[in-house]
Scaffold this motif. Structure first.
Motif, PDB file in Angstrom:
ATOM      1  N   TYR B  86       0.840  -1.193   0.000  1.00  9.71           N
ATOM      2  CA  TYR B  86       0.000   0.000   0.000  1.00  9.71           C
ATOM      3  C   TYR B  86       0.874   1.241   0.000  1.00  9.71           C
ATOM      4  O   TYR B  86       1.593   1.506   0.964  1.00  9.71           O
ATOM      5  CB  TYR B  86      -0.883   0.009   1.251  1.00  9.71           C
ATOM      6  CG  TYR B  86      -2.129  -0.819   1.096  1.00  9.71           C
ATOM      7  CD1 TYR B  86      -3.386  -0.230   1.203  1.00  9.71           C
ATOM      8  CD2 TYR B  86      -2.056  -2.183   0.853  1.00  9.71           C
ATOM      9  CE1 TYR B  86      -4.530  -0.985   1.059  1.00  9.71           C
ATOM     10  CE2 TYR B  86      -3.187  -2.948   0.712  1.00  9.71           C
ATOM     11  CZ  TYR B  86      -4.424  -2.346   0.798  1.00  9.71           C
ATOM     12  OH  TYR B  86      -5.555  -3.085   0.652  1.00  9.71           O
ATOM     13  N   TYR B  87       0.842   1.964  -1.074  1.00 15.28           N
ATOM     14  CA  TYR B  87       1.611   3.186  -1.178  1.00 15.28           C
ATOM     15  C   TYR B  87       0.933   3.985  -2.277  1.00 15.28           C
ATOM     16  O   TYR B  87       0.556   3.420  -3.300  1.00 15.28           O
ATOM     17  CB  TYR B  87       3.065   2.837  -1.551  1.00 15.28           C
ATOM     18  CG  TYR B  87       4.075   3.862  -1.137  1.00 15.28           C
ATOM     19  CD1 TYR B  87       4.301   4.136   0.213  1.00 15.28           C
ATOM     20  CD2 TYR B  87       4.820   4.560  -2.084  1.00 15.28           C
ATOM     21  CE1 TYR B  87       5.232   5.074   0.594  1.00 15.28           C
ATOM     22  CE2 TYR B  87       5.750   5.499  -1.704  1.00 15.28           C
ATOM     23  CZ  TYR B  87       5.953   5.757  -0.371  1.00 15.28           C
ATOM     24  OH  TYR B  87       6.883   6.680   0.010  1.00 15.28           O
ATOM     25  N   PRO B  88       0.732   5.275  -2.094  1.00 18.54           N
ATOM     26  CA  PRO B  88      -0.117   5.998  -3.053  1.00 18.54           C
ATOM     27  C   PRO B  88       0.451   6.132  -4.469  1.00 18.54           C
ATOM     28  O   PRO B  88      -0.257   6.571  -5.372  1.00 18.54           O
ATOM     29  CB  PRO B  88      -0.303   7.380  -2.419  1.00 18.54           C
ATOM     30  CG  PRO B  88       0.645   7.458  -1.314  1.00 18.54           C
ATOM     31  CD  PRO B  88       1.128   6.094  -0.964  1.00 18.54           C
ATOM     32  N   LEU B 134       5.506  10.789  -6.883  1.00 16.59           N
ATOM     33  CA  LEU B 134       5.012  11.538  -5.730  1.00 16.59           C
ATOM     34  C   LEU B 134       5.783  12.843  -5.638  1.00 16.59           C
ATOM     35  O   LEU B 134       7.007  12.850  -5.672  1.00 16.59           O
ATOM     36  CB  LEU B 134       5.247  10.744  -4.440  1.00 16.59           C
ATOM     37  CG  LEU B 134       4.398   9.485  -4.249  1.00 16.59           C
ATOM     38  CD1 LEU B 134       4.822   8.752  -3.003  1.00 16.59           C
ATOM     39  CD2 LEU B 134       2.923   9.851  -4.160  1.00 16.59           C
ATOM     40  N   ILE B 141      11.594  13.417   1.263  1.00 12.84           N
ATOM     41  CA  ILE B 141      10.533  12.451   1.513  1.00 12.84           C
ATOM     42  C   ILE B 141      10.171  12.382   3.004  1.00 12.84           C
ATOM     43  O   ILE B 141       9.042  12.095   3.372  1.00 12.84           O
ATOM     44  CB  ILE B 141      10.985  11.071   0.973  1.00 12.84           C
ATOM     45  CG1 ILE B 141       9.828  10.098   0.919  1.00 12.84           C
ATOM     46  CG2 ILE B 141      12.136  10.492   1.744  1.00 12.84           C
ATOM     47  CD1 ILE B 141      10.157   8.856   0.102  1.00 12.84           C
ATOM     48  N   THR B 142      11.119  12.674   3.895  1.00 15.12           N
ATOM     49  CA  THR B 142      10.844  12.510   5.329  1.00 15.12           C
ATOM     50  C   THR B 142      10.343  13.782   6.001  1.00 15.12           C
ATOM     51  O   THR B 142       9.964  13.761   7.162  1.00 15.12           O
ATOM     52  CB  THR B 142      12.102  12.030   6.074  1.00 15.12           C
ATOM     53  OG1 THR B 142      13.190  12.845   5.676  1.00 15.12           O
ATOM     54  CG2 THR B 142      12.406  10.583   5.774  1.00 15.12           C
ATOM     55  N   GLU B 146       2.314  16.686   3.087  1.00 17.21           N
ATOM     56  CA  GLU B 146       1.389  15.981   2.221  1.00 17.21           C
ATOM     57  C   GLU B 146       2.083  15.712   0.893  1.00 17.21           C
ATOM     58  O   GLU B 146       3.127  16.285   0.604  1.00 17.21           O
ATOM     59  CB  GLU B 146       0.107  16.773   2.019  1.00 17.21           C
ATOM     60  CG  GLU B 146       0.329  18.208   1.676  1.00 17.21           C
ATOM     61  CD  GLU B 146      -0.964  19.003   1.872  1.00 17.21           C
ATOM     62  OE1 GLU B 146      -0.988  20.152   1.449  1.00 17.21           O
ATOM     63  OE2 GLU B 146      -1.939  18.447   2.417  1.00 17.21           O
ATOM     64  N   SER B 147       1.492  14.819   0.136  1.00 16.44           N
ATOM     65  CA  SER B 147       2.109  14.448  -1.127  1.00 16.44           C
ATOM     66  C   SER B 147       1.108  14.605  -2.258  1.00 16.44           C
ATOM     67  O   SER B 147      -0.103  14.451  -2.054  1.00 16.44           O
ATOM     68  CB  SER B 147       2.569  12.995  -1.072  1.00 16.44           C
ATOM     69  OG  SER B 147       3.495  12.835  -0.032  1.00 16.44           O
ATOM     70  N   LEU B 268      14.475   4.548   6.042  1.00  9.26           N
ATOM     71  CA  LEU B 268      13.041   4.535   5.731  1.00  9.26           C
ATOM     72  C   LEU B 268      12.407   3.409   6.525  1.00  9.26           C
ATOM     73  O   LEU B 268      11.554   2.693   6.054  1.00  9.26           O
ATOM     74  CB  LEU B 268      12.820   4.311   4.228  1.00  9.26           C
ATOM     75  CG  LEU B 268      13.039   5.480   3.295  1.00  9.26           C
ATOM     76  CD1 LEU B 268      12.879   5.052   1.842  1.00  9.26           C
ATOM     77  CD2 LEU B 268      12.068   6.612   3.588  1.00  9.26           C
ATOM     78  N   SER B 270      10.260   2.982   8.715  1.00 12.02           N
ATOM     79  CA  SER B 270       8.824   2.821   8.934  1.00 12.02           C
ATOM     80  C   SER B 270       8.168   1.986   7.840  1.00 12.02           C
ATOM     81  O   SER B 270       7.075   1.472   8.020  1.00 12.02           O
ATOM     82  CB  SER B 270       8.160   4.186   9.004  1.00 12.02           C
ATOM     83  OG  SER B 270       8.525   4.938   7.880  1.00 12.02           O
ATOM     84  N   GLU B 273       7.902  -2.848   7.929  1.00  8.00           N
ATOM     85  CA  GLU B 273       6.858  -3.811   8.238  1.00  8.00           C
ATOM     86  C   GLU B 273       6.083  -4.209   6.978  1.00  8.00           C
ATOM     87  O   GLU B 273       5.587  -5.314   6.858  1.00  8.00           O
ATOM     88  CB  GLU B 273       5.898  -3.233   9.274  1.00  8.00           C
ATOM     89  CG  GLU B 273       4.693  -4.100   9.529  1.00  8.00           C
ATOM     90  CD  GLU B 273       4.683  -4.720  10.917  1.00  8.00           C
ATOM     91  OE1 GLU B 273       4.261  -5.883  11.038  1.00  8.00           O
ATOM     92  OE2 GLU B 273       5.086  -4.039  11.876  1.00  8.00           O
ATOM     93  N   ALA B 274       6.040  -3.280   6.041  1.00  8.72           N
ATOM     94  CA  ALA B 274       5.269  -3.530   4.825  1.00  8.72           C
ATOM     95  C   ALA B 274       6.034  -4.405   3.829  1.00  8.72           C
ATOM     96  O   ALA B 274       5.562  -4.690   2.757  1.00  8.72           O
ATOM     97  CB  ALA B 274       4.895  -2.216   4.167  1.00  8.72           C
ATOM     98  N   ASP B 276       6.319  -7.277   3.279  1.00  6.32           N
ATOM     99  CA  ASP B 276       5.773  -8.613   3.141  1.00  6.32           C
ATOM    100  C   ASP B 276       4.855  -8.487   1.936  1.00  6.32           C
ATOM    101  O   ASP B 276       3.722  -8.044   2.047  1.00  6.32           O
ATOM    102  CB  ASP B 276       4.987  -8.950   4.421  1.00  6.32           C
ATOM    103  CG  ASP B 276       4.359 -10.313   4.347  1.00  6.32           C
ATOM    104  OD1 ASP B 276       4.409 -10.940   3.270  1.00  6.32           O
ATOM    105  OD2 ASP B 276       3.796 -10.742   5.357  1.00  6.32           O
ATOM    106  N   ARG B 278       3.548 -10.581  -0.212  1.00  8.38           N
ATOM    107  CA  ARG B 278       2.493 -11.580  -0.506  1.00  8.38           C
ATOM    108  C   ARG B 278       2.262 -11.724  -2.018  1.00  8.38           C
ATOM    109  O   ARG B 278       1.174 -11.519  -2.516  1.00  8.38           O
ATOM    110  CB  ARG B 278       1.194 -11.189   0.218  1.00  8.38           C
ATOM    111  CG  ARG B 278       1.322 -11.245   1.727  1.00  8.38           C
ATOM    112  CD  ARG B 278       0.377 -10.304   2.411  1.00  8.38           C
ATOM    113  NE  ARG B 278       0.711  -8.914   2.096  1.00  8.38           N
ATOM    114  CZ  ARG B 278      -0.180  -7.941   1.986  1.00  8.38           C
ATOM    115  NH1 ARG B 278      -1.447  -8.170   2.158  1.00  8.38           N
ATOM    116  NH2 ARG B 278       0.222  -6.714   1.696  1.00  8.38           N
ATOM    117  N   GLU B 282      -0.634 -13.273 -11.124  1.00  5.03           N
ATOM    118  CA  GLU B 282      -1.585 -12.270 -11.615  1.00  5.03           C
ATOM    119  C   GLU B 282      -2.690 -12.967 -12.412  1.00  5.03           C
ATOM    120  O   GLU B 282      -2.430 -13.497 -13.509  1.00  5.03           O
ATOM    121  CB  GLU B 282      -0.820 -11.278 -12.498  1.00  5.03           C
ATOM    122  CG  GLU B 282      -1.659 -10.350 -13.344  1.00  5.03           C
ATOM    123  CD  GLU B 282      -2.576  -9.451 -12.541  1.00  5.03           C
ATOM    124  OE1 GLU B 282      -3.744  -9.859 -12.347  1.00  5.03           O
ATOM    125  OE2 GLU B 282      -2.129  -8.359 -12.118  1.00  5.03           O
TER     126      GLU B 282
END
Lengths: 94, 482
Positions: B86-88, B134, B141-142, B146-147, B268, B270, B273-274, B276, B278, B282
């Motif tokens: 999940y990343y915009p 972005l 970036i840090t 807002e982006s 980076l 934070s 955790e992402a 993963d 999965r 397709e």
């Protein structure tokens, strides 16, 4: 148990879902029974079966490299929760 | 004491290359750079519900071509997978990429190092879609609040080329990157415009004590888009990790970002955790079966690669250094080859192409492909020198004039009367005048001072405005002075 409470919390975090205590318990139970059911397949001997990459018996569906028109920006941004100067606007990321 | 006395650095690089297609990987939106934000988008690349992607054939062609140029095995069966995060910058919340069955694997390329040639392994190369851009409110970036998201680049086809952790110094890494970019440019797999972000590097760096064979803990710094950023980033990261290890602490395995302005890398963490993803196959795209005829068709389109080209030029008599400079860009190498077809003296041509021609390109800020003079024109000019029509000195002003006007060298020479005087009677007239005007030097020469002849030749050249044929002047002077 096929799945632990910790797994559910982790997957929820990855999916950006905020779950209540009750939901965590409920989903742990439900997901566990789904995985339990899917585990039925483990009983089959797949020793000589090729891994399936796709359920549809097709391959090489390709298109030519030809430019088609894009959609108007107003239309593209129409469903966005927030936009500014032609950009989608999102909260700070990191 | 240098860091490298204590530690050995191990580095592997992931390179993302934009493939040179007209349209995106799964839809017909243009890949053109620089459009207004969110104008090169459609329901497919925006990930709107109910749409289906269709793979661009040219993407597969270019991926196979790159794979062949990098000595890879081309898969007979290959498929796409979803990499979930999940990343915009990804409107679908997954990136369509390749996981366990990439199109290319087990390749290599050769680099030149101070200790000779070294083979750098290519683990794999796979196709995927690029993410959006972005634009951050703050400095980096840090620090942004807002982006803003521009999805024009979303769905632009990429080839991700993963190297083995085979590199042991910053110069090896730079040599690898230069070779790789050169090969991609030569094969026209990508336009390789680094300044536009069409090639981006993720650098994995770890240190281990000298003599150790175990790998240290690595960090990955993402999204570097110039060789100089790679060099500076690595210098910083090596020093930082050495400091951590010297203090008896452990390097944290993490993704970092390069802050160009401050010249440092930042954690980076934070995002960790992402990590993963999965992956799963397709379901919206069917697999690819790549028969060997397809691969052979593409092999036929491979041009001569930089290494082979350097070798050929060296056989023609160029030094290793000259061959390296000429082949450094495909544009210059092609220019040279075209000129060479009309020119007999490879060495002289090399000097002019690397010297005045390149200098004039730089001074006029034009790239070799936009050169105002053609390879054939440069060849003609070099031929005029070799034939003795003009001297090298005159040629310097001729090539300037050619650059300014686009005229042929022979036309300029004729218009301006620059041809060398090789007519003996005309030269003898000048020589006699010079002898009469410089009795002291004549005396010196006759007294055995060989050097005096040089002065007299110079005087003749001067009197003829540089147009006298120096060899002939030398010969005639000696005859006249008896």
């Amino acid at each position: 148990m096929k799945i632990s409470r910790k797994d559910v919390e982790h997957v929820a975090l990855l999916a950006r879902l905020e779950l209540t205590e009750q939901e965590i318990e409920q989903y742990t139970e439900q997901l566990d029974s789904i995985l339990e059911y899917a585990a039925t397949l483990d009983r089959l001997d797949t020793e000589n079966v090729e891994p399936t990459a796709h359920a549809v018996p097709l391959h090489n569906v390709l298109r030519a490299d030809e430019v088609k028109s894009s959609i108007e920006r107003e239309k593209a941004l129409q469903n966005s929760p927030d936009a500014e100067e032609g950009f989608y606007r999102v909260p700070r990321i990191v | 004491m240098s860091v490298f006395d204590r530690y050995e650095m191990v580095c592997g690089v992931e390179t993302h290359v934009e493939l040179a297609t007209k349209t995106k990987i799964f839809c017909g939106c243009t890949t053109e750079f620089g459009g207004e934000q969110n104008t090169h988008v459609c329901p497919v690349c925006l990930g709107l519900p109910g749409v289906l992607p269709v793979l661009n054939r040219e993407v597969v062609n270019l991926a196979i071509k790159a794979g062949l140029a990098l000595n890879c095995e081309i898969a007979e069966f290959s498929k796409f997978d979803r990499k979930n995060y999940y990343y915009p910058d990804l409107p679908k919340n997954y990136q369509t990429s390749q996981y366990d069955l990439p199109i290319c694997k087990n390749g290599w390329l050769m680099i030149e190092t101070a200790e000779g040639q070294k083979k750098i392994g290519i683990t794999r190369a796979h196709m995927e879609e690029d993410a959006g851009k972005l634009v951050h409110g703050g400095e980096t970036i840090t620090t942004s609040d807002e982006s803003y998201v521009d999805y024009n680049r979303t769905g632009v086809p990429l080839l991700e080329i993963v190297s083995e952790p085979d590199m042991r110094s910053i110069s090896e890494v730079l040599a690898y990157l230069e070779q790789l970019v050169q090969i991609l440019e030569y094969t026209e797999v990508s336009d390789c415009r680094l300044e536009q972000g069409s090639v981006r590097f993720d650098i994995n760096v770890s240190l281990r004590p000298r003599g150790s064979t175990e790998l240290g803990i690595r960090t990955e710094t993402k999204n570097l888009n110039s060789f100089s950023s790679v060099r500076r980033c690595m210098e910083y990261e090596i020093a930082r990790q050495a400091e951590v290890l010297d203090a008896g602490e452990k390097v944290v395995q993490e993704t970092r970002t390069w802050d160009e302005g401050r010249g440092i890398t930042l954690s980076l963490r934070s995002k960790e955790e992402a990590h993963d993803y999965r992956y799963f196959p397709e379901p919206d795209l069917v697999p690819m079966v790549i028969d060997r005829e397809w691969v052979e068709e593409i092999r036929k389109t491979l041009p001569e690669l930089p290494a082979a080209r350097r070798e050929r030029l060296q056989i023609l008599g160029l030094s290793a250094y000259d061959a390296e400079v000429i082949t450094s860009s495909k544009g210059l190498a092609d220019f040279f080859d075209k000129a060479l077809r009309q020119c007999e003296d490879a060495k002289s041509l090399t000097n002019w192409v690397m010297g005045d021609f390149t200098r004039l390109l730089k001074a006029n800020e034009v790239s070799v492909v936009d050169s105002p003079i053609s390879p054939e024109q440069v060849a003609e000019m070099v031929n005029l020198i070799e034939k003795g029509t003009i001297s090298g000195k005159i040629a310097k002003s001729v090539i300037e004039e050619m650059f300014a006007t686009g005229k042929d060298a022979s036309v300029i020479v004729k218009e301006k009367g620059l041809a060398q005087i090789s007519d003996e009677s005309a030269l003898i007239k000048i020589i006699d005048e010079v002898i009469a005007a410089n009795p002291a030097s004549v005396e010196d020469y006759r007294a055995g001072k060989e050097r005096a002849i040089g002065f007299l030749v110079g005087q003749v050249m001067k009197a003829s405005k540089g147009q006298a044929n120096p060899g002939l002047v030398n010969k005639l002077l000696k005859e006249r002075l008896g």
